[in-house]
Design an enzyme around this catalytic site. Sequence first.
Site, PDB file in Angstrom:
ATOM      1  N   TYR A 133      60.924 -41.745  87.532  1.00  0.00           N
ATOM      2  CA  TYR A 133      60.095 -41.740  88.657  1.00  0.00           C
ATOM      3  C   TYR A 133      60.292 -43.215  89.272  1.00  0.00           C
ATOM      4  O   TYR A 133      59.746 -44.309  88.841  1.00  0.00           O
ATOM      5  CB  TYR A 133      58.657 -41.613  88.010  1.00  0.00           C
ATOM      6  CG  TYR A 133      57.538 -41.642  88.976  1.00  0.00           C
ATOM      7  CD1 TYR A 133      57.707 -41.453  90.489  1.00  0.00           C
ATOM      8  CD2 TYR A 133      56.181 -41.769  88.730  1.00  0.00           C
ATOM      9  CE1 TYR A 133      56.541 -41.479  91.374  1.00  0.00           C
ATOM     10  CE2 TYR A 133      55.271 -41.818  89.687  1.00  0.00           C
ATOM     11  CZ  TYR A 133      55.357 -41.699  91.154  1.00  0.00           C
ATOM     12  OH  TYR A 133      54.181 -41.662  91.934  1.00  0.00           O
ATOM     13  N   LYS A 161      62.356 -38.211  90.489  1.00  0.00           N
ATOM     14  CA  LYS A 161      61.249 -38.215  91.584  1.00  0.00           C
ATOM     15  C   LYS A 161      61.235 -39.385  92.210  1.00  0.00           C
ATOM     16  O   LYS A 161      61.067 -40.527  91.739  1.00  0.00           O
ATOM     17  CB  LYS A 161      59.733 -37.985  90.746  1.00  0.00           C
ATOM     18  CG  LYS A 161      58.746 -38.113  91.848  1.00  0.00           C
ATOM     19  CD  LYS A 161      57.220 -37.860  91.253  1.00  0.00           C
ATOM     20  CE  LYS A 161      56.196 -38.035  92.405  1.00  0.00           C
ATOM     21  NZ  LYS A 161      54.812 -37.871  91.518  1.00  0.00           N
TER      22      LYS A 161
END
Length: 293
Positions: A133, A161
């Site tokens: 992330y 992400k």
Amino acid sequence: MIRGSIAAIVTPMNASGELDDEGLARLVDFHLRQGTHGLLVAGTTGESATLDFHEHIGLIRRVVDCVQGEIPVIAGTGSNCTREANELSLAAKQAGADACLLITPYYLRPPQHGLYAHFEAIARAVDIPQILYNVPARTCCELSVETVARLSRIANIVGIKDATGDLQRVRLLVERCAPGFALYAGDDRSALDTMLLGGVGCMSVTANIAPRAMAEIYEAVRRGDVRTAMKLDNRLRVLHAALAVQSNPIAAKWLLHQMGLIGPGIRLPLTWLSDEHHAVLLDVLSSLPSHTP
């Protein structure tokens, strides 16, 4: 591979800031009925920074129980401490999560070789699919494309992400990462463009409020209907902007409360939505198609 519109769900709380199990069950049921493809629990939008360890893992376990295997559950288990991230990831696996989302270590500002070693250590320690992330606006720490590409060769690091909204970076990630490595948009405003460039879905704040529309955008892209995807995306632009009027998830929680899905709770240092934003957000909510539960 987990694909589609993955709602980064809020953590329902009552007015005193205690976790609200009934609100959580309503929220999960709402997403199941609206066609959400997966849930991200205990992420940034879920106020993970204010949850203690037992609350964090209990929340993951309750979402897994509510979902009953209908859609995947991704658990936020990142930390700026490698040992803590290991412990959270192992506990999330034992709670039944399908994958873990690991934020870049915040505050410490490690070098790229430190970031590589951090994520490699977690991947070696816990045998569960892991998703990186990258959200430098919050962490002041950015994974370089080169570091992501190296990490993408580790078997159970399966995706990233990316919340930068940088489409040139998206192109480079698609080009340089290992075949099959999944790219998820972490910025709703650029989610459609990211998917058109090769992303497999989005981990979305907007999907808290408009889950069916976000799911339909992904489905339209999947079948090659770009025109429909663009039309739906344009209708959500005002909502994307409205959700950023104060720090996430303040606006999302307020809107979900107006929709009757959750209680009026949020934890300090976050506070309930300021009065001056109420009228604008209500106008946005009323303009959305099928926004009611």
